[in-house]
Write an enzyme that holds these catalytic residues in place. Structure first.
Site, PDB file in Angstrom:
ATOM      1  N   ARG A  67       0.816  -1.225   0.000  1.00 40.95           N
ATOM      2  CA  ARG A  67       0.000   0.000   0.000  1.00 40.95           C
ATOM      3  C   ARG A  67       0.841   1.263   0.000  1.00 40.95           C
ATOM      4  NH1 ARG A  67      -3.837  -3.041   4.030  1.00 40.95           N
ATOM      5  NH2 ARG A  67      -1.762  -3.758   4.529  1.00 40.95           N
ATOM      6  N   GLU A 104       4.921 -11.712  14.844  1.00 44.16           N
ATOM      7  CA  GLU A 104       4.422 -12.392  16.038  1.00 44.16           C
ATOM      8  C   GLU A 104       4.975 -13.826  16.078  1.00 44.16           C
ATOM      9  OE1 GLU A 104       0.266 -11.820  16.065  1.00 44.16           O
ATOM     10  OE2 GLU A 104       0.020 -12.792  18.015  1.00 44.16           O
TER      11      GLU A 104
HETATM   12  P1  AMP Z   1       4.181  -3.236  11.579  1.00 46.41           P
HETATM   13  O1  AMP Z   1       5.428  -3.820  10.963  1.00 46.41           O
HETATM   14  O2  AMP Z   1       3.687  -4.051  12.748  1.00 46.41           O
HETATM   15  O3  AMP Z   1       4.318  -1.764  11.900  1.00 46.41           O
HETATM   16  O4  AMP Z   1       3.022  -3.406  10.519  1.00 46.41           O
HETATM   17  C1  AMP Z   1       2.904  -2.515   9.473  1.00 46.41           C
HETATM   18  C2  AMP Z   1       2.461  -3.174   8.192  1.00 46.41           C
HETATM   19  O5  AMP Z   1       1.386  -4.082   8.392  1.00 46.41           O
HETATM   20  C3  AMP Z   1       1.978  -2.126   7.227  1.00 46.41           C
HETATM   21  O6  AMP Z   1       2.466  -2.421   5.916  1.00 46.41           O
HETATM   22  C4  AMP Z   1       0.459  -2.200   7.307  1.00 46.41           C
HETATM   23  O7  AMP Z   1      -0.109  -2.035   6.035  1.00 46.41           O
HETATM   24  C5  AMP Z   1       0.161  -3.583   7.872  1.00 46.41           C
HETATM   25  N1  AMP Z   1      -0.786  -3.556   9.005  1.00 46.41           N
HETATM   26  C6  AMP Z   1      -0.509  -3.842  10.303  1.00 46.41           C
HETATM   27  N2  AMP Z   1      -1.588  -3.736  11.081  1.00 46.41           N
HETATM   28  C7  AMP Z   1      -2.600  -3.332  10.276  1.00 46.41           C
HETATM   29  C8  AMP Z   1      -3.998  -3.005  10.492  1.00 46.41           C
HETATM   30  N3  AMP Z   1      -4.575  -3.067  11.690  1.00 46.41           N
HETATM   31  N4  AMP Z   1      -4.718  -2.611   9.429  1.00 46.41           N
HETATM   32  C9  AMP Z   1      -4.151  -2.523   8.196  1.00 46.41           C
HETATM   33  N5  AMP Z   1      -2.868  -2.816   7.930  1.00 46.41           N
HETATM   34  C10 AMP Z   1      -2.088  -3.225   8.952  1.00 46.41           C
END
Ligand code: AMP
Length: 185
Positions: A67, A104
């Site tokens: 995205r 996770e």
């Molecule tokens: P993180 O590495 O945990 O910061 O996760 C970020 C990535 O996961 C991004 O590319 C987001 O598009 C996706 N992502 C994580 N949680 C969500 C959520 N609740 N809704 C949509 N996309 C998420």
């Protein structure tokens, strides 16, 4: 419009759909397809980001798979700078550098082409390329921090990480060693 009015911020926020229990129970998934399909909200967001970053002296916008590609490529075009895709591993055809990050359960990996930010990440005058990192959402910060490490390892400079949304209770911005800007917190 460097600073959004509360009403403008609300228009953007209202255009994002929250889908409960996707892709698994307990996750509130932030669906940006509704924003992309809303020309008023999409333009408001991109006008805001284009104004915010106009004076940053950027050389590249780097978008995170997938995205981040949408917002990043529109912004790069608006700013007249290059766009670099930070991809999940195995997708880029040329020589890459990769960085693992923990999920996770287990690991994932992002990679970029070795010459994506210029030779040794430098501009022709030898200064590090100035890069804005962008994605739709900051959650734990694992993905963005791996991406910003990659920018560093290539010799370029990640000047800021920008997100449309931030789930601040996950403290993802603490994992990032660069300034963070989120449109909706
Ligand atoms: P993180 O590495 O945990 O910061 O996760 C970020 C990535 O996961 C991004 O590319 C987001 O598009 C996706 N992502 C994580 N949680 C969500 C959520 N609740 N809704 C949509 N996309 C998420």
């Amino acid at each position: 419009m460097i600073t959004l009015t509360p009403e403008q911020r609300q228009t953007i926020e209202n255009a994002i759909r929250t889908v409960p229990d996707f892709p698994k129970p307990g996750i509130q998934f932030k669906d940006i397809t509704t924003l992309l399909g809303n020309p008023e909200a999409f333009r408001l967001l991109m006008d805001h980001l284009a104004e915010r970053y106009a004076e940053y002296g950027l050389d590249y916008v780097a978008g995170i798979d997938a995205r981040g590609f949408i917002f990043g490529s529109v912004l790069a075009d608006r700013l007249g700078v290059g766009f670099v895709p930070v991809r999940k591993s195995g997708k880029l055809p040329y020589t890459t550098v990769a960085e693992k990050y923990s999920l996770e359960y287990g690991f994932d990996e992002v990679e970029v082409h070795i010459d994506a930010f210029g030779e040794n990440g430098k501009q022709h005058d030898g200064t590090p390329s100035r890069v804005l990192l962008i994605d739709d959402l900051l959650a734990t910060g694992g993905t963005a921090s791996a991406a910003s490490t990659l920018i560093d390892r290539l010799g370029a400079e990640c000047v800021e990480a920008c997100f449309l949304m931030e789930l601040d209770f996950l403290n993802g911005r603490e994992k990032l060693g660069v300034p963070v800007y989120s449109v909706i917190i």
